[in-house]
Design a protein around this motif. Sequence first.
Motif, PDB file in Angstrom:
ATOM      1  N   GLN A 192       0.832  -1.214   0.000  1.00  0.00           N
ATOM      2  CA  GLN A 192       0.000   0.000   0.000  1.00  0.00           C
ATOM      3  C   GLN A 192       0.856   1.249   0.000  1.00  0.00           C
ATOM      4  N   ILE A 193       1.956   1.236   0.780  1.00  0.00           N
ATOM      5  CA  ILE A 193       2.837   2.409   0.835  1.00  0.00           C
ATOM      6  C   ILE A 193       3.500   2.637  -0.529  1.00  0.00           C
ATOM      7  N   ALA A 194       3.919   1.547  -1.180  1.00  0.00           N
ATOM      8  CA  ALA A 194       4.580   1.661  -2.480  1.00  0.00           C
ATOM      9  C   ALA A 194       3.592   1.877  -3.613  1.00  0.00           C
ATOM     10  N   GLY A 195       2.305   1.734  -3.332  1.00  0.00           N
ATOM     11  CA  GLY A 195       1.295   1.875  -4.384  1.00  0.00           C
ATOM     12  C   GLY A 195       1.304   0.722  -5.360  1.00  0.00           C
ATOM     13  N   ALA A 237       0.359  -8.036  -8.304  1.00  0.00           N
ATOM     14  CA  ALA A 237       1.497  -7.731  -9.163  1.00  0.00           C
ATOM     15  C   ALA A 237       2.817  -8.071  -8.493  1.00  0.00           C
ATOM     16  N   TYR A 238       2.861  -7.935  -7.164  1.00  0.00           N
ATOM     17  CA  TYR A 238       4.099  -8.203  -6.441  1.00  0.00           C
ATOM     18  C   TYR A 238       4.437  -9.690  -6.451  1.00  0.00           C
ATOM     19  N   TYR A 239       3.429 -10.516  -6.299  1.00  0.00           N
ATOM     20  CA  TYR A 239       3.668 -11.952  -6.230  1.00  0.00           C
ATOM     21  C   TYR A 239       3.574 -12.646  -7.594  1.00  0.00           C
TER      22      TYR A 239
END
Length: 198
Positions: A5-8, A13-15
Amino acid sequence: MRACQIAGLSRAAYYKRSVLAFERDAEVIDALNAIVTLDGRWGFWKCFARLRLDGRCWNKKRVHRVYSDMGLNMPRRCRKRLLGRSRQPLDLTNAPNCCWALDFMHDTLYCGRRFRTLNVIDEANRERLAIEIGTSIPSMRLIRVLSRLIDCYGAPNAIRLDNGPELVSQMFTEWAASKSIAIRYIQPGKPEYFYRTL
């Protein structure tokens, strides 16, 4: 989750595992390879139209990207531009051994092997001075034939010829200059001149 959430950045998408380009476009690559094996001279738009006719509804940008990555882009064929030469009238001389006409002809044997003939005629009396036959007649052989004719008949004032690669080579033009023989190139679009002098 808080870091995403902090990185937007979304967690999906991250995993998400990154897929290599050749794995992602494997279907497009296989389809293009199948088309190219049929006819290797097809360009992009012909291949793309064939894919559409086969029911493949891929985006043209994607197909062009894969087409370029595969190295199927071929250079365009362009006509070789000849050097600008002054137009010369197609006049015939009356005195023999003033101007010779040179031309190449080619044919095929029964076995399928091609051969060429070098024809040399005198423009004034239409005498055939030489007919040299061979599978290859480069500039050196052309010079040998003409040197033999000069030993027999004497050097002409000029030689009329077309724009063949053997006839516009530096070796041939330097040889003609050393013998003080003027080179007269036929006008563009007049290949039948040699045969009208026969």
